[in-house]
Design an enzyme around this catalytic site. Structure first.
Site, PDB file in Angstrom:
ATOM      1  N   ARG A  97       2.113   5.609  -5.156  1.00 28.94           N
ATOM      2  CA  ARG A  97       2.971   6.807  -5.079  1.00 28.94           C
ATOM      3  C   ARG A  97       4.436   6.405  -5.007  1.00 28.94           C
ATOM      4  O   ARG A  97       5.270   7.161  -4.533  1.00 28.94           O
ATOM      5  CB  ARG A  97       2.609   7.650  -3.861  1.00 28.94           C
ATOM      6  CG  ARG A  97       2.742   6.881  -2.577  1.00 28.94           C
ATOM      7  CD  ARG A  97       2.666   7.735  -1.366  1.00 28.94           C
ATOM      8  NE  ARG A  97       2.301   6.877  -0.245  1.00 28.94           N
ATOM      9  CZ  ARG A  97       2.151   7.267   0.974  1.00 28.94           C
ATOM     10  NH1 ARG A  97       2.333   8.527   1.272  1.00 28.94           N
ATOM     11  NH2 ARG A  97       1.823   6.428   1.925  1.00 28.94           N
ATOM     12  N   ARG A 187       5.292  -7.960  -0.419  1.00 31.54           N
ATOM     13  CA  ARG A 187       4.532  -7.933   0.830  1.00 31.54           C
ATOM     14  C   ARG A 187       3.621  -9.148   0.901  1.00 31.54           C
ATOM     15  O   ARG A 187       3.357  -9.789  -0.127  1.00 31.54           O
ATOM     16  CB  ARG A 187       3.640  -6.677   0.843  1.00 31.54           C
ATOM     17  CG  ARG A 187       4.365  -5.405   0.486  1.00 31.54           C
ATOM     18  CD  ARG A 187       3.590  -4.587  -0.554  1.00 31.54           C
ATOM     19  NE  ARG A 187       4.426  -3.516  -1.107  1.00 31.54           N
ATOM     20  CZ  ARG A 187       4.553  -2.321  -0.557  1.00 31.54           C
ATOM     21  NH1 ARG A 187       3.878  -2.006   0.499  1.00 31.54           N
ATOM     22  NH2 ARG A 187       5.371  -1.424  -1.085  1.00 31.54           N
ATOM     23  N   ASP A 256      -0.425  -5.194   3.528  1.00 32.45           N
ATOM     24  CA  ASP A 256       0.402  -4.594   2.469  1.00 32.45           C
ATOM     25  C   ASP A 256       1.618  -3.892   3.055  1.00 32.45           C
ATOM     26  O   ASP A 256       2.509  -3.476   2.314  1.00 32.45           O
ATOM     27  CB  ASP A 256      -0.418  -3.608   1.616  1.00 32.45           C
ATOM     28  CG  ASP A 256      -1.106  -2.543   2.449  1.00 32.45           C
ATOM     29  OD1 ASP A 256      -1.861  -2.900   3.367  1.00 32.45           O
ATOM     30  OD2 ASP A 256      -0.867  -1.349   2.195  1.00 32.45           O
TER      31      ASP A 256
HETATM   32  P1  AMP Z   1       0.369   3.286   2.654  1.00 32.10           P
HETATM   33  O1  AMP Z   1      -0.439   4.210   3.484  1.00 32.10           O
HETATM   34  O2  AMP Z   1       1.696   3.836   2.244  1.00 32.10           O
HETATM   35  O3  AMP Z   1       0.508   1.921   3.214  1.00 32.10           O
HETATM   36  O4  AMP Z   1      -0.421   3.162   1.281  1.00 32.10           O
HETATM   37  C1  AMP Z   1      -1.618   2.443   1.104  1.00 32.10           C
HETATM   38  C2  AMP Z   1      -2.054   2.522  -0.362  1.00 32.10           C
HETATM   39  O5  AMP Z   1      -2.415   3.857  -0.716  1.00 32.10           O
HETATM   40  C3  AMP Z   1      -0.994   2.106  -1.365  1.00 32.10           C
HETATM   41  O6  AMP Z   1      -1.613   1.470  -2.442  1.00 32.10           O
HETATM   42  C4  AMP Z   1      -0.399   3.421  -1.776  1.00 32.10           C
HETATM   43  O7  AMP Z   1       0.214   3.345  -3.027  1.00 32.10           O
HETATM   44  C5  AMP Z   1      -1.634   4.320  -1.815  1.00 32.10           C
HETATM   45  N1  AMP Z   1      -1.301   5.740  -1.635  1.00 32.10           N
HETATM   46  C6  AMP Z   1      -0.908   6.327  -0.496  1.00 32.10           C
HETATM   47  N2  AMP Z   1      -0.673   7.638  -0.673  1.00 32.10           N
HETATM   48  C7  AMP Z   1      -0.927   7.906  -1.977  1.00 32.10           C
HETATM   49  C8  AMP Z   1      -0.862   9.081  -2.796  1.00 32.10           C
HETATM   50  N3  AMP Z   1      -0.488  10.269  -2.316  1.00 32.10           N
HETATM   51  N4  AMP Z   1      -1.188   8.959  -4.102  1.00 32.10           N
HETATM   52  C9  AMP Z   1      -1.561   7.776  -4.607  1.00 32.10           C
HETATM   53  N5  AMP Z   1      -1.646   6.635  -3.896  1.00 32.10           N
HETATM   54  C10 AMP Z   1      -1.325   6.690  -2.596  1.00 32.10           C
HETATM   55 MG    MG Z   2       2.267   0.938   2.516  1.00 32.92          MG
END
Ligand code: AMP
Ligand code: MG
Length: 502
Positions: A97, A187, A256
């Site tokens: 995203r 990361r 990550d």
């Molecule tokens: P995060 O929770 O930001 O650390 O994200 C963990 C993973 O989930 C990463 O690969 C993000 O790109 C993916 N991700 C989180 N939210 C979304 C969303 N709304 N749409 C697509 N991918 C997402």
């Molecule tokens: Mg993240």
């Protein structure tokens, strides 16, 4: 340099990551939104980056910040990465995203990424929509900018916009896009992505990129990859100490979300403690308390072991040599953390730096304070701030004592503390000023973030958000008109859980 002519938005992008081999990313444009509108532009940060705030706030600038327009020189990409999430390995996460627009060199000579978060789907989105709800966008803006004002390494918020579109979460929510600025978005999980594929060439290319960009001194070390590992470990030790010194719980310390340049990144379910307790957990997805407040140094170490593993093929001539290099690099982490945390705690209670032989007794004094704070459910931030007042004038002891509940009486501790201060002679007013400079009065309290989000999402009222951001820009200063923002929540305002943006 940005042109001031809005119709001709030119940013001096220089995109080093997009010059890496194709398997590091996919080229991906943001998906346009219906009705972009600017919530806030960080003018000061824009200027530091050599960007023109007037151009960024123009229609063309807002269109860029919403992903509706690609500025010339931008090469939008979504980066590949993997990661251990709550201990389980996902070999392919990637920017699902977020889209990197490009890199700029700031006035300080440092290269930084300009990234949109919430800008639409990418090949890494899996079942997600690639979007961000307005609430998490505001939350990241508030907390990351507060971190910057605290002086703690962090990604920054350049802008927040609304999209005019609805995103579906538990309920339909207005959408937003955050423009995030970081020294890079590389990361531990980026290294893991290539290591998991046994793509040693890519690990080496990535390591060389990170050395050139974030650890230039390592290039001339006898073993540059060992020096890189040492550098990443040292920055994480220092970073986690700084989090803990202000009562911060990151909430999702997955690999990550562990950035190799050493900045705090990803302010999803993060939170500051109000009442102190070492086992505090906020994140709704952290059911086992893996990322509790006092577990953070051990988790950072665990993440760094994962990082060291990815570098093994580069660290030594054979596997045994590589493993001993990695172990030797990891060994100092605990000591580095303890040194940074310990000296920070000394400053928080007004003690001068000390030779090791008095540290033992001082450590006991500090531990007793934390035990009292935990027993009395004392507010973490106000405890240290009011201790600064007490350092200036014992008449303030009473206000400190009112922070402790359940019959916990800090008076005997205050007496021991004063006794100890008398052997570190400093003019009381000077000591208080030194203490206030490391003990913020204002932190982004959960209930205030929540109120700002509710006003914006429910009532289209961004005034509480702007007020919070403005006050948190000067977190160490008394701001008499804003004293309410320094207070802990009333019982009915307490936020028990925080949620990530997904
Ligand atoms: P995060 O929770 O930001 O650390 O994200 C963990 C993973 O989930 C990463 O690969 C993000 O790109 C993916 N991700 C989180 N939210 C979304 C969303 N709304 N749409 C697509 N991918 C997402
Ligand atoms: Mg993240």
């Amino acid at each position: 340099m940005t042109s001031t002519n809005a119709a001709d938005l030119v940013i001096a992008f220089d995109n080093s990551y997009a010059r890496l081999p194709d398997r590091f990313f996919v080229r991906q444009k943001p998906t346009p939104v219906s009705k972009p509108a600017l919530i806030r532009l960080n003018d000061a940060l824009a200027r530091d980056l050599g960007l023109d705030p007037v151009a960024l706030a123009s229609d063309a600038g807002i269109a860029m910040l919403a992903g509706n327009r690609i500025a010339s020189g931008s090469q939008p990409i979504a980066a590949a990465y993997a990661g251990h999430q709550f201990g389980g390995f996902s070999p392919a996460l990637g920017d699902g995203r977020a889209i990197l627009l490009g890199e700029v060199i700031g006035k300080d000579g440092i290269r930084r990424d300009i990234q949109l978060k919430g800008s639409g789907p990418t090949p890494w989105s899996r079942r997600g929509d690639g979007r961000a709800a307005l609430g998490p966008v505001l939350r990241e803006y508030i907390v990351s900018e507060a971190f910057s004002a605290f002086g703690i390494p962090t990604t920054r918020a350049l802008a927040a916009v609304t999209t005019g579109d609805v995103v579906l979460r538990e309920t339909p929510m207005p959408g937003g896009v955050l423009t995030r600025v970081a020294q890079s978005h590389i990361r531990v999980g980026t290294f893991q992505y290539f290591a998991a594929r046994q793509d040693v060439d890519a690990v080496r290319i990535l390591a060389d990129h990170v050395i050139a960009r974030h650890y230039p001194d390592a290039a001339s070390a006898p073993n540059p990859y060992r020096a890189l590992l040492d550098g990443v470990i040292a920055r994480q030790a220092s970073l986690i100490a700084q989090w803990m010194l202000i009562g911060f719980i990151h909430g999702v310390m997955n690999t990550d979300n562990c950035q190799v340049a050493g900045e705090t990144i990803d302010f999803g379910p993060c939170a500051f403690m109000d009442a102190y307790h070492p086992e505090t957990v906020f994140s709704s997805i952290d059911r086992n308390g893996r990322y509790a407040f006092s577990s953070q140094p051990a988790i950072a170490h665990w993440n760094l072991v994962r990082f060291a593993e990815t570098l093994l093929p580069l660290l030594g001539d054979d596997q045994d040599a590589a493993i001993s290099e990695a172990q030797a690099a990891l060994e100092p982490f605990a000591g580095q953390f303890e040194a940074a945390y310990g000296s920070g705690l000394r400053r928080k209670i007004g003690l001068a730096p000390a030779p090791a032989f008095v540290v033992g007794e001082d450590t006991a004094l500090i531990r007793e304070l934390f035990d009292l704070m935990a027993a009395g459910r004392a507010d973490f931030t106000l405890s240290f701030r009011r201790l600064a007042d007490a350092a200036a004038d014992p008449a303030a002891d009473a206000a400190f004592a009112t922070l402790f509940q359940g019959g916990v009486d800090p008076a005997p501790w205050l007496a021991r503390w004063r006794e100890r201060l008398s052997s570190d002679p400093v003019v009381p007013a000077v000591r208080a000023t030194q203490m206030r400079a490391v003990n913020p009065l204002f932190i982004p309290r959960n209930h205030r973030i929540e109120q700002a989000i509710v006003a914006a999402v429910g009532g289209d009222d961004f005034a509480p958000f702007h007020r919070l951001v403005d006050v948190l820009a000067r977190p160490f200063d008394d701001q008499p008109g804003n004293a309410d923002l320094a207070l802990p929540p009333e019982p009915d305002e307490i936020v028990q859980e925080t949620f990530c943006g997904t």
